[in-house]
Design a protein around this motif. Structure first.
Motif, PDB file in Angstrom:
ATOM      1  N   VAL A  95     -69.426  -2.061 -25.197  1.00  0.00           N
ATOM      2  CA  VAL A  95     -69.449  -0.722 -25.451  1.00  0.00           C
ATOM      3  C   VAL A  95     -67.987  -0.225 -25.319  1.00  0.00           C
ATOM      4  N   ILE A  96     -67.369   0.528 -25.990  1.00  0.00           N
ATOM      5  CA  ILE A  96     -66.054   1.289 -25.747  1.00  0.00           C
ATOM      6  C   ILE A  96     -66.085   2.624 -25.995  1.00  0.00           C
ATOM      7  N   ARG A  97     -65.527   3.318 -24.931  1.00  0.00           N
ATOM      8  CA  ARG A  97     -65.771   4.835 -24.908  1.00  0.00           C
ATOM      9  C   ARG A  97     -64.282   5.375 -24.816  1.00  0.00           C
ATOM     10  N   LEU A  98     -63.988   6.276 -25.770  1.00  0.00           N
ATOM     11  CA  LEU A  98     -62.749   6.997 -25.930  1.00  0.00           C
ATOM     12  C   LEU A  98     -62.948   8.281 -25.127  1.00  0.00           C
ATOM     13  N   ALA A  99     -62.317   8.787 -24.249  1.00  0.00           N
ATOM     14  CA  ALA A  99     -62.494  10.004 -23.454  1.00  0.00           C
ATOM     15  C   ALA A  99     -60.962  10.440 -23.191  1.00  0.00           C
ATOM     16  N   GLU A 100     -61.301  11.866 -22.739  1.00  0.00           N
ATOM     17  CA  GLU A 100     -59.883  12.405 -22.556  1.00  0.00           C
ATOM     18  C   GLU A 100     -59.105  11.896 -21.485  1.00  0.00           C
ATOM     19  N   GLU A 101     -59.864  11.238 -20.384  1.00  0.00           N
ATOM     20  CA  GLU A 101     -59.141  10.633 -19.035  1.00  0.00           C
ATOM     21  C   GLU A 101     -58.737   9.439 -19.791  1.00  0.00           C
ATOM     22  N   GLY A 102     -59.039   8.735 -20.836  1.00  0.00           N
ATOM     23  CA  GLY A 102     -58.499   7.427 -21.073  1.00  0.00           C
ATOM     24  C   GLY A 102     -59.593   6.589 -21.715  1.00  0.00           C
ATOM     25  N   VAL A 103     -59.307   5.258 -22.179  1.00  0.00           N
ATOM     26  CA  VAL A 103     -60.246   4.412 -22.622  1.00  0.00           C
ATOM     27  C   VAL A 103     -60.892   3.730 -21.597  1.00  0.00           C
ATOM     28  N   SER A 104     -62.105   3.309 -21.815  1.00  0.00           N
ATOM     29  CA  SER A 104     -62.952   2.437 -21.053  1.00  0.00           C
ATOM     30  C   SER A 104     -63.774   1.728 -21.708  1.00  0.00           C
ATOM     31  N   ALA A 105     -64.171   0.303 -21.412  1.00  0.00           N
ATOM     32  CA  ALA A 105     -64.816  -0.344 -22.180  1.00  0.00           C
ATOM     33  C   ALA A 105     -65.422  -1.578 -21.304  1.00  0.00           C
ATOM     34  N   GLN A 106     -66.586  -1.916 -21.745  1.00  0.00           N
ATOM     35  CA  GLN A 106     -67.448  -2.961 -21.207  1.00  0.00           C
ATOM     36  C   GLN A 106     -67.962  -4.226 -22.091  1.00  0.00           C
ATOM     37  N   PHE A 107     -67.622  -5.395 -21.801  1.00  0.00           N
ATOM     38  CA  PHE A 107     -68.019  -6.354 -22.514  1.00  0.00           C
ATOM     39  C   PHE A 107     -68.549  -7.658 -21.935  1.00  0.00           C
ATOM     40  N   THR A 108     -69.803  -8.222 -22.270  1.00  0.00           N
ATOM     41  CA  THR A 108     -70.257  -9.361 -21.585  1.00  0.00           C
ATOM     42  C   THR A 108     -70.109 -10.259 -22.691  1.00  0.00           C
ATOM     43  N   GLN A 109     -69.707 -11.866 -22.430  1.00  0.00           N
ATOM     44  CA  GLN A 109     -69.644 -13.009 -23.201  1.00  0.00           C
ATOM     45  C   GLN A 109     -70.304 -13.960 -22.714  1.00  0.00           C
ATOM     46  N   SER A 110     -71.173 -14.649 -23.422  1.00  0.00           N
ATOM     47  CA  SER A 110     -71.707 -15.863 -23.092  1.00  0.00           C
ATOM     48  C   SER A 110     -71.467 -17.020 -23.920  1.00  0.00           C
ATOM     49  N   MET A 111     -70.766 -18.042 -23.299  1.00  0.00           N
ATOM     50  CA  MET A 111     -70.634 -19.158 -24.074  1.00  0.00           C
ATOM     51  C   MET A 111     -71.426 -20.485 -23.924  1.00  0.00           C
ATOM     52  N   SER A 112     -72.060 -21.074 -24.668  1.00  0.00           N
ATOM     53  CA  SER A 112     -72.804 -22.178 -24.662  1.00  0.00           C
ATOM     54  C   SER A 112     -72.287 -23.425 -25.072  1.00  0.00           C
ATOM     55  N   ARG A 113     -71.880 -24.328 -24.408  1.00  0.00           N
ATOM     56  CA  ARG A 113     -71.218 -25.717 -24.800  1.00  0.00           C
ATOM     57  C   ARG A 113     -72.710 -26.684 -24.831  1.00  0.00           C
ATOM     58  N   PRO A 114     -72.590 -27.744 -25.956  1.00  0.00           N
ATOM     59  CA  PRO A 114     -73.606 -28.749 -25.680  1.00  0.00           C
ATOM     60  C   PRO A 114     -73.759 -29.585 -24.458  1.00  0.00           C
ATOM     61  N   GLY A 115     -74.772 -29.494 -23.992  1.00  0.00           N
ATOM     62  CA  GLY A 115     -75.131 -30.186 -22.748  1.00  0.00           C
ATOM     63  C   GLY A 115     -74.591 -29.606 -21.600  1.00  0.00           C
ATOM     64  N   ALA A 116     -74.392 -28.598 -21.483  1.00  0.00           N
ATOM     65  CA  ALA A 116     -73.772 -27.451 -20.274  1.00  0.00           C
ATOM     66  C   ALA A 116     -74.425 -26.401 -20.150  1.00  0.00           C
TER      67      ALA A 116
END
Length: 133
Positions: free
Chosen positions: A84-105
Motif C-alpha cells: 500500500v502507498i499513502r500520500l499524506a501532508e507529512e509525506g509519502v509512506s509505503a509498505q510492500f511485501t514481496q515473496s520470490m519462489s525459485r524451483p527447489g528452494a
C-alpha cells in the motif's frame, strides 16, 4: 507550490515498484485486462503508473498486488507481492511485501517500508531485521 518538494520520494517509490513490475511481467505490453474479480491487470507500466497516480490523487492511497514469473535464466521463479502507498501532508509512506519462489528452494520474503523520507528493507531471517537503504 505546497508539497512540491515531496514528489521525488513519491516517484522513487513508483520507480521501484515499476522496476519490480517490469522485471516480473511475463506478458507483452498491452492494454489493461479485466480479471474475474472485475479488477484491472496492467501489462504496460505507463498505464499502471497513470492509474495509480489518478487513484492516489483522489483517495490519497493505493493498494498494489503483483504476481508474475521471471523469464530467461531464472525461468520458473515466481514473484508475488502486496502493498500500500499513502500520500499524506507529512509525506509519502509505503509498505510492500514481496515473496520470490525459485524451483527447489524455499520462498524468500522481502519487505520494503518508506516512512518520513526513509526507505527500509528487511529480508526474512536477516540480522539486523531492518536496514535503512
Amino acid at each position: 507550490m505546497r508539497g512540491a518538494g515531496r514528489r521525488p520520494g513519491w516517484w522513487s517509490v513508483l520507480l521501484v515498484l515499476g522496476m519490480l513490475l517490469t522485471g516480473c511481467a511475463s506478458r507483452d505490453a498491452g492494454t489493461a485486462a479485466e480479471t474475474g474479480s472485475g479488477l484491472p491487470r496492467y501489462y504496460d507500466i505507463k498505464q499502471l503508473i497513470a492509474a495509480v497516480t489518478d487513484r492516489v490523487r483522489s483517495d490519497r492511497t493505493a493498494g498494489l498486488s503483483v504476481r508474475g514469473e521471471v523469464a530467461g535464466q531464472s525461468a520458473g521463479t515466481q514473484i508475488s507481492g502486496d502493498g500500500v502507498i499513502r500520500l499524506a501532508e507529512e509525506g509519502v509512506s509505503a509498505q510492500f511485501t514481496q515473496s520470490m519462489s525459485r524451483p527447489g528452494a524455499a520462498p524468500a520474503k522481502t519487505e520494503f517500508l518508506v516512512v518520513a523520507g526513509q526507505v527500509y528493507l528487511r529480508h526474512a531471517g536477516s540480522d539486523p531485521p531492518w536496514v535503512r537503504v
